[in-house]
Design an enzyme around this catalytic site. Structure first.
Site, PDB file in Angstrom:
ATOM      1  CE  LYS A 149      -0.254   1.158   4.760  1.00  0.00           C
ATOM      2  NZ  LYS A 149      -1.320   1.631   6.053  1.00  0.00           N
ATOM      3  CG  ASP A 178      -5.203  -4.585   3.903  1.00  0.00           C
ATOM      4  OD1 ASP A 178      -4.651  -4.610   5.303  1.00  0.00           O
ATOM      5  OD2 ASP A 178      -6.002  -3.635   3.801  1.00  0.00           O
ATOM      6  CG  HIS A 179       0.222  -4.920   7.494  1.00  0.00           C
ATOM      7  ND1 HIS A 179       0.234  -3.626   7.072  1.00  0.00           N
ATOM      8  CD2 HIS A 179       0.203  -4.862   8.667  1.00  0.00           C
ATOM      9  CE1 HIS A 179       0.084  -2.854   8.017  1.00  0.00           C
ATOM     10  NE2 HIS A 179       0.062  -3.404   9.237  1.00  0.00           N
ATOM     11  CD  GLU A 217      -1.424   3.221  14.781  1.00  0.00           C
ATOM     12  OE1 GLU A 217      -0.056   2.945  14.765  1.00  0.00           O
ATOM     13  OE2 GLU A 217      -2.016   4.003  13.941  1.00  0.00           O
ATOM     14  CG  ASP A 236      -1.709   5.120   7.811  1.00  0.00           C
ATOM     15  OD1 ASP A 236      -0.962   4.648   7.061  1.00  0.00           O
ATOM     16  OD2 ASP A 236      -1.532   5.232   9.040  1.00  0.00           O
ATOM     17  CG  HIS A 241      -5.101  -1.310   7.293  1.00  0.00           C
ATOM     18  ND1 HIS A 241      -4.429  -2.160   6.434  1.00  0.00           N
ATOM     19  CD2 HIS A 241      -4.098  -0.567   7.871  1.00  0.00           C
ATOM     20  CE1 HIS A 241      -3.317  -1.699   6.115  1.00  0.00           C
ATOM     21  NE2 HIS A 241      -3.035  -0.734   6.954  1.00  0.00           N
ATOM     22  CE  LYS A 339      -0.138   7.723  12.906  1.00  0.00           C
ATOM     23  NZ  LYS A 339       0.141   6.202  13.197  1.00  0.00           N
TER      24      LYS A 339
END
Lengths: 476, 476
Positions: A149, A178-179, A217, A236, A241, A339
């Site tokens: 990505k 897409d991890h 996060e 992001d 995701h 975040k």
């Protein structure tokens, strides 16, 4: 597994160092690489194959999940080669072709070629077209393209990129990483849903009140300011995701020959589009200000190194989706990511309907909590008589987790090697996600309010209000 | 809570020593006794109130769940009195009446009298009628009778006993103790079932394949040979404890003013009667032979002290019940109990239907496991992708338990003190259970085969065959 050449662009980059080579080494330890193969790393830096192996060795020793005897590691390293390559230089591709062909003959490898683009997105196009032009893509066997990505930065650029790639690679040859789709519990979602007879009867509007998907996060923007300030949480995290997790939770069971991809696409098509004038009612965008994390004062986003002091970039997004199909009609899906939040957690919470008029006032709604990161596990939260005071109804829950599981990149690279694209993003999914997100991007440009939240909290109060409108709350 | 006199027959017996006084003391510590009350212990042994208090003190120190300051214990003991009483001697009851009346006046206690019969069952009748004749039962307040099991040894004797008791006590004044109903997780069954929205939709023939109720002991007959050899597992466990657990699992939700008792009775009435000629097809009776427990050799039932060498007493029973109502039609309930089994466990396992034709071959059926003893907890067993090898579907489950919970006798005595009979056996339940069990007793007399099982195993193979007939197996 087919013998193959594994051609890695961006071999000296950070991802290759921390994730790709360690993942390949773990697959090697577990005998999950082909019998005949080689890896050729490409980069601008001046390595020889010898010095590159030394560099990879150090990185594996630092980042590999599993350790092994040194002789195993050395044997693995022997199959790694390095060539200097300037992605714009056509001659370099010709040299690469010769090297690959020579190694294929030497090792008796059929012309199966895996091209892994671990490079900045602006190089995707030029590399793909040079692979084609150079003849590297004209193989007697198969060719595949793994790309990282981001896939575009809006609907238009994503379409342009796809258009360009499609000139060199067919859709079924493209493995878009897409991890999140490599995480154990994300890959477990379909098994969980479809191999347990008790879940399917409950997995619908009759029994579910709402579903919450959270990726929180604790870190701030860290060293990624340059990239992040032009992307924000919406690009992001949300477009890729979060939407992927949403699809896996909401899709129907594949049946009668349909695939997971088919069902993901179907449910995405059933999502009610949020038009521009509805964005502000359904989407909360916010940015972290200063606050406290673990008792330490931390600065706000605008004071982070590399961020301009008038940045309007979102570091937090919460949104509500509705799915207009028979299964989900009327059930809100709440999706949030941010975040500098209080807790690091990726999880999915299915909130089941409360019992009405049963007199069980103390009873909390039943929850199914699927923890994805940093712990992995599934727990039911249900009501039980308190063992110590039987007049109290309390909520209990359970959790079991497994240690030292394969990393996302191990799973995904293995799947790509074997040609299984189940846990990669197909173009229609990517395109549909962008379609859904595009009105939000447009409204963000139009100066839609940017809320603030203190670092170390659960996010802005506006995100709480989004749920309160339906008398729900976030399960933190 | 009403002030009251607590009159304990059998106060020097084993149950009073290990359970009743420790339970009363724990209730005292937790402020769950009335503000004004006294306890009067009765027995044949020659205690004074003083020496009896010393005796009780020692027992509490040995058997109490909780400890407390000595001054608390001494204050508790001050409210305990003792009188010698011969259960056949009418004069003793007159003396008791005077003592009770005197203490009631002294302590300004309204004439609420709790009579607790912790004595052998052959004394139930004579004590109850003497309570009536002596005038002890003619109170201005309420009177209640707590009696221990066994309540009869077959349908006929149970009816006779009830007939006799009913001359002195109305049904709503009788609190028949079934100490399994005092166990935390048994009392939790209704909360678990009815305060969780996800369970009720699954709790029926559409989703449940079978339900297994197990009470397995590792001990043998121990010092209870005299009693046990005349009762067997069928009377000791099946007719009372196991049937009570069955009722709580199978009953409908009380609604529109019906009580748990009403619903228990209804489901018991829906159980298909097992006629004499069907007993051997639906009931397995067995007796333990020698074997190994924890690596040590142990002898068979027939070699136990106090057991005759030709005893046909069952130490193990497994049976299949069918419930002919809308909820459970076609769903077998398997009930088993036994001594000298491999594992000590009391549990209920709800086996949900397997997925058919889904290609999920490795998937185990989903189970809801309710652990009652020695651990308490609830776990769902469901299928999940193996985290270490995603091609394997494995079964995971979770458990949470609580330590140092109140003992059954604490809960039950407290309930009786407050007049709550929810977790006591009502006569119609007892009678119906005996009706169901009577054909089995009759067939056992007729020399129905008595199977054998080695000590330290999970029971006789015939019990496995009982389930194999429907392609099920015990979840051990």
């Amino acid at each position: 597994m087919d013998s193959m050449s594994f051609v890695l662009f961006g071999a000296t980059g950070d991802l290759a160092k921390r994730k790709i080579f360690p993942a390949l080494f773990n697959l090697y330890i577990e005998n999950k690489l082909p019998e005949a193969y080689f890896i050729i790393g490409l980069g601008r830096k001046d390595f020889t194959s010898e010095s590159f192996r030394e560099y990879v060795k150090e990185n594996i020793l630092e980042f590999s999940r599993q350790t092994s005897k040194e002789e195993n590691l050395n044997r693995f390293l022997q199959l790694i080669h390095y060539s200097v390559l300037n992605v714009d230089n056509k001659e370099d591709y010709q040299k690469l072709l010769k090297t690959v062909e020579k190694l294929e003959v030497e090792k008796n490898i059929e012309q199966n070629r895996m091209f892994y683009l671990s490079v900045a997105p602006n190089f995707f196009d030029v590399i793909a077209s040079n692979i084609k032009e150079s003849g590297l893509g004209s193989t007697k066997g198969w060719k595949r393209l793994i790309i990282e990505k981001p896939f575009g930065r809006d609907l238009k650029t994503a379409r342009e990129l796809n258009e360009k790639l499609s000139k060199s690679f067919a859709e079924e040859e493209v493995f878009r990483i897409d991890h999140y789709l490599g995480k154990g519990m994300v890959q477990n979602l379909d098994t969980l849903r479809f191999s347990n007879s008790i879940l399917e009867p409950l997995w619908n509007k009759n029994h579910v009140d709402n579903i919450q998907i959270t990726a929180a996060e604790t870190v701030g923007v860290e060293e990624r300011a340059g990239y992040y300030d032009h992307s924000g949480a919406i690009r992001d995290m949300i477009q890729n995701h979060m939407m992927q997790m949403f699809m896996l939770v909401a899709m129907d069971k594949p049946a009668n020959g349909s695939t997971i991809h088919d069902e993901k696409k179907k449910v995405l098509e059933s999502v009610r589009r949020i038009a521009e004038n509805e964005v502000s009612n359904n989407v909360i965008r916010a940015q972290y200000s200063s606050g406290h994390m673990n008792g330490k004062e931390v600065q706000g986003y605008l004071n982070e190194p590399g961020i301009t002091s008038d940045s309007k970039t979102d570091t937090y997004i919460a949104l509500r989706l509705l799915v207009d199909n028979e299964r989900w009609s009327g059930v809100p899906f709440y999706i949030r990511t941010g975040k500098r939040l209080k807790e690091k957690t990726t999880k999915i919470v299915v909130q089941f309907k409360s019992l009405s008029g049963s007199g069980e006032k103390e009873a909390q709604p039943n929850l199914l909590i699927i923890e994805i990161n940093p712990t992995e596990g599934v727990k039911f939260q249900f009501n039980s008589k308190s063992q110590l005071d039987s007049s109290v109804v309390e909520t209990t829950s359970n959790m079991e987790s497994v240690k030292n599981v394969p990393e996302a990149y191990e799973r995904l690279i293995y799947d790509a090697l074997t040609g299984n694209n189940t846990y990669f993003s197909k173009w229609d999914e990517v395109e549909h996600s962008w379609k859904l997100v595009q009105p939000m991007l447009d409204m963000f440009q139009e100066d839609m309010p940017l809320c603030k939240y203190a670092s170390g909290t659960f996010g802005p109060k506006e995100a709480d209000q989004l749920l309160q409108e339906h008398n729900f709350k976030w399960w933190n």
